[in-house]
Write a protein that holds these residues in place. Structure first.
Motif, PDB file in Angstrom:
ATOM      1  N   PRO A  18       0.807  -1.226   0.000  1.00  0.00           N
ATOM      2  CA  PRO A  18       0.000   0.000   0.000  1.00  0.00           C
ATOM      3  C   PRO A  18       0.836   1.270   0.000  1.00  0.00           C
ATOM      4  O   PRO A  18       0.393   2.306  -0.502  1.00  0.00           O
ATOM      5  CB  PRO A  18      -0.823  -0.121   1.289  1.00  0.00           C
ATOM      6  N   GLN A  19       2.036   1.212   0.555  1.00  0.00           N
ATOM      7  CA  GLN A  19       2.842   2.431   0.687  1.00  0.00           C
ATOM      8  C   GLN A  19       3.300   3.002  -0.655  1.00  0.00           C
ATOM      9  O   GLN A  19       3.761   4.144  -0.708  1.00  0.00           O
ATOM     10  CB  GLN A  19       4.054   2.192   1.592  1.00  0.00           C
ATOM     11  N   VAL A  20       3.186   2.235  -1.748  1.00  0.00           N
ATOM     12  CA  VAL A  20       3.531   2.775  -3.069  1.00  0.00           C
ATOM     13  C   VAL A  20       2.292   2.897  -3.957  1.00  0.00           C
ATOM     14  O   VAL A  20       2.391   3.296  -5.122  1.00  0.00           O
ATOM     15  CB  VAL A  20       4.578   1.895  -3.792  1.00  0.00           C
ATOM     16  N   THR A  21       1.132   2.560  -3.410  1.00  0.00           N
ATOM     17  CA  THR A  21      -0.090   2.439  -4.207  1.00  0.00           C
ATOM     18  C   THR A  21      -1.004   3.645  -4.076  1.00  0.00           C
ATOM     19  O   THR A  21      -1.407   4.012  -2.972  1.00  0.00           O
ATOM     20  CB  THR A  21      -0.871   1.170  -3.797  1.00  0.00           C
ATOM     21  N   ARG A  22      -1.339   4.214  -5.206  1.00  0.00           N
ATOM     22  CA  ARG A  22      -2.291   5.319  -5.263  1.00  0.00           C
ATOM     23  C   ARG A  22      -3.722   4.780  -5.362  1.00  0.00           C
ATOM     24  O   ARG A  22      -4.636   5.252  -4.696  1.00  0.00           O
ATOM     25  CB  ARG A  22      -1.983   6.205  -6.478  1.00  0.00           C
ATOM     26  N   ALA A  23      -3.922   3.790  -6.240  1.00  0.00           N
ATOM     27  CA  ALA A  23      -5.245   3.210  -6.479  1.00  0.00           C
ATOM     28  C   ALA A  23      -5.069   1.929  -7.286  1.00  0.00           C
ATOM     29  O   ALA A  23      -3.953   1.594  -7.710  1.00  0.00           O
ATOM     30  CB  ALA A  23      -6.142   4.189  -7.227  1.00  0.00           C
ATOM     31  N   ALA A  24      -6.169   1.224  -7.491  1.00  0.00           N
ATOM     32  CA  ALA A  24      -6.137   0.012  -8.310  1.00  0.00           C
ATOM     33  C   ALA A  24      -7.393  -0.051  -9.168  1.00  0.00           C
ATOM     34  O   ALA A  24      -8.476   0.365  -8.745  1.00  0.00           O
ATOM     35  CB  ALA A  24      -6.035  -1.232  -7.438  1.00  0.00           C
ATOM     36  N   ILE A  25      -7.208  -0.556 -10.381  1.00  0.00           N
ATOM     37  CA  ILE A  25      -8.333  -0.845 -11.279  1.00  0.00           C
ATOM     38  C   ILE A  25      -8.293  -2.345 -11.524  1.00  0.00           C
ATOM     39  O   ILE A  25      -7.291  -2.874 -12.018  1.00  0.00           O
ATOM     40  CB  ILE A  25      -8.192  -0.077 -12.602  1.00  0.00           C
ATOM     41  N   TYR A  26      -9.371  -3.019 -11.135  1.00  0.00           N
ATOM     42  CA  TYR A  26      -9.411  -4.469 -11.278  1.00  0.00           C
ATOM     43  C   TYR A  26     -10.376  -4.836 -12.395  1.00  0.00           C
ATOM     44  O   TYR A  26     -11.554  -4.473 -12.369  1.00  0.00           O
ATOM     45  CB  TYR A  26      -9.850  -5.145  -9.975  1.00  0.00           C
ATOM     46  N   ILE A  27      -9.857  -5.560 -13.403  1.00  0.00           N
ATOM     47  CA  ILE A  27     -10.645  -5.928 -14.571  1.00  0.00           C
ATOM     48  C   ILE A  27     -11.083  -7.383 -14.431  1.00  0.00           C
ATOM     49  O   ILE A  27     -10.253  -8.284 -14.268  1.00  0.00           O
ATOM     50  CB  ILE A  27      -9.834  -5.723 -15.857  1.00  0.00           C
ATOM     51  N   LEU A  28     -12.360  -7.575 -14.503  1.00  0.00           N
ATOM     52  CA  LEU A  28     -12.990  -8.870 -14.222  1.00  0.00           C
ATOM     53  C   LEU A  28     -13.682  -9.403 -15.472  1.00  0.00           C
ATOM     54  O   LEU A  28     -14.285  -8.627 -16.221  1.00  0.00           O
ATOM     55  CB  LEU A  28     -14.013  -8.657 -13.101  1.00  0.00           C
ATOM     56  N   ARG A  29     -13.587 -10.704 -15.702  1.00  0.00           N
ATOM     57  CA  ARG A  29     -14.235 -11.314 -16.873  1.00  0.00           C
ATOM     58  C   ARG A  29     -14.881 -12.632 -16.475  1.00  0.00           C
ATOM     59  O   ARG A  29     -14.408 -13.324 -15.567  1.00  0.00           O
ATOM     60  CB  ARG A  29     -13.187 -11.556 -17.969  1.00  0.00           C
ATOM     61  N   ASN A  30     -15.959 -12.976 -17.144  1.00  0.00           N
ATOM     62  CA  ASN A  30     -16.647 -14.237 -16.898  1.00  0.00           C
ATOM     63  C   ASN A  30     -15.640 -15.394 -16.934  1.00  0.00           C
ATOM     64  O   ASN A  30     -14.963 -15.585 -17.950  1.00  0.00           O
ATOM     65  CB  ASN A  30     -17.723 -14.444 -17.973  1.00  0.00           C
ATOM     66  N   PRO A  31     -15.526 -16.178 -15.864  1.00  0.00           N
ATOM     67  CA  PRO A  31     -14.519 -17.245 -15.840  1.00  0.00           C
ATOM     68  C   PRO A  31     -14.748 -18.321 -16.894  1.00  0.00           C
ATOM     69  O   PRO A  31     -13.804 -19.023 -17.272  1.00  0.00           O
ATOM     70  CB  PRO A  31     -14.646 -17.815 -14.423  1.00  0.00           C
ATOM     71  N   LEU A  32     -15.970 -18.449 -17.388  1.00  0.00           N
ATOM     72  CA  LEU A  32     -16.233 -19.411 -18.450  1.00  0.00           C
ATOM     73  C   LEU A  32     -15.496 -19.008 -19.729  1.00  0.00           C
ATOM     74  O   LEU A  32     -14.928 -19.848 -20.428  1.00  0.00           O
ATOM     75  CB  LEU A  32     -17.741 -19.510 -18.705  1.00  0.00           C
ATOM     76  N   ASP A  33     -15.486 -17.717 -20.017  1.00  0.00           N
ATOM     77  CA  ASP A  33     -14.724 -17.216 -21.168  1.00  0.00           C
ATOM     78  C   ASP A  33     -13.229 -17.162 -20.870  1.00  0.00           C
ATOM     79  O   ASP A  33     -12.403 -17.401 -21.750  1.00  0.00           O
ATOM     80  CB  ASP A  33     -15.212 -15.819 -21.555  1.00  0.00           C
TER      81      ASP A  33
END
Length: 276
Positions: free
Chosen positions: A106-121
């Protein structure tokens, strides 16, 4: 320490590359599409072996997980203090610890973008990219101890299962995290990418946004790959950009394997709208 890193996090084959190509075109702001092979000029990947070798100042053994993890804090510190207000860093690592080392400090982290996709695909694309059959892809996605193998280009990534991965990122309170579904990116790319920019704390220029979306479209990137290749294409796959759609699993994945995925990942699939 400067909190400048914005993580672009995802399980493999979930839309991370598309996101990075969009951002590269947005930042470049050219009158024509940026080469897909130059997209990494506007961001970093946390698994590239040359970066760890540069930090070490000598030859390293990419197969030595403890050596790599010991170098990781220095690498992330160097990125976060390079003078930029925002450093977008691609990662497939879980937001967890490995051998006592924190993978996403966390000490180097400004933010996070987490990209999620249907696990079947994901299973279908995962199989193609890593050169394994569908059953092996599903098995790996269900393992809490799953890690990738290192090679001369990339060091090991610590993933865990598909569900573990999502929970590690989406449930953290250490830094602000935006979860974006790949399917929503397909349905409304302008809206999805605008959310990402605002979440990272960046100004949004609407004409520039529209242009970057157009320059990172599936039609554009697949044309570029066909004409000049793509350096991120797997050695065991002919193409990186295959379809740019969702729902391939319906015709390609065996019903028994689809049932296994639903059973293993029911909780997360239900939470994010992937169960009928």
């Amino acid at each position: 320490m400067n909190k400048s890193i914005v993580w672009l996090a995802s399980y493999p084959k979930s839309g991370n590359t598309w996101t990075r190509i969009f951002l590269a075109n947005y930042f470049a702001n050219e009158d024509k599409a940026l080469s897909i092979n130059h997209a990494d000029r506007f961001g970093f990947g946390d698994s590239a072996e040359p970066m760890y070798r540069k930090i070490a100042g000598k030859a390293i053994d990419p197969h030595d997980k403890r050596q790599i993890l010991a170098l990781r804090p220095r690498l992330l510190s160097a990125i976060s203090t390079n003078g930029a207000s925002h450093n977008f860093v691609k990662t497939h690592n879980a937001n967890a610890a490995a051998f006592g080392f924190e993978l996403i400090p966390p000490q180097v982290t400004r933010a996070a973008i987490y990209i999620l996709r249907n696990p079947l695909d994901v299973a279908v694309s995962f199989s193609r990219h890593f050169g394994v059959d569908h059953a092996e892809a599903v098995e790996r996605m269900g393992r809490s101890d799953y890690v990738t193998k290192s090679n001369e280009k990339f060091v090991t990534e610590f993933l865990g299962s598909w569900s573990d991965h999502i929970m590690s990122w989406s449930m953290t309170r250490a830094f602000p995290t935006l979860v974006v579904r790949y399917e929503d990116m397909l349905a409304s790319p302008e809206e999805a990418f605008e959310k990402m920019l605002r979440h990272a704390g960046l100004p949004v220029d609407e004409p520039r946004l529209e242009k970057a979306v157009r320059f990172s479209s599936f039609e554009e990137v697949s044309k570029q790959e066909e004409e000049g290749g793509f350096k991120e294409t797997s050695k065991v796959s002919d193409r990186f950009f295959i379809s740019g759609t969702s729902g391939q699993w319906q015709t390609e994945l065996a019903p028994a394997l689809a049932k296994k995925i639903r059973k293993q990942h029911r909780k997360m699939m239900k939470k994010y709208g992937y169960l009928e």
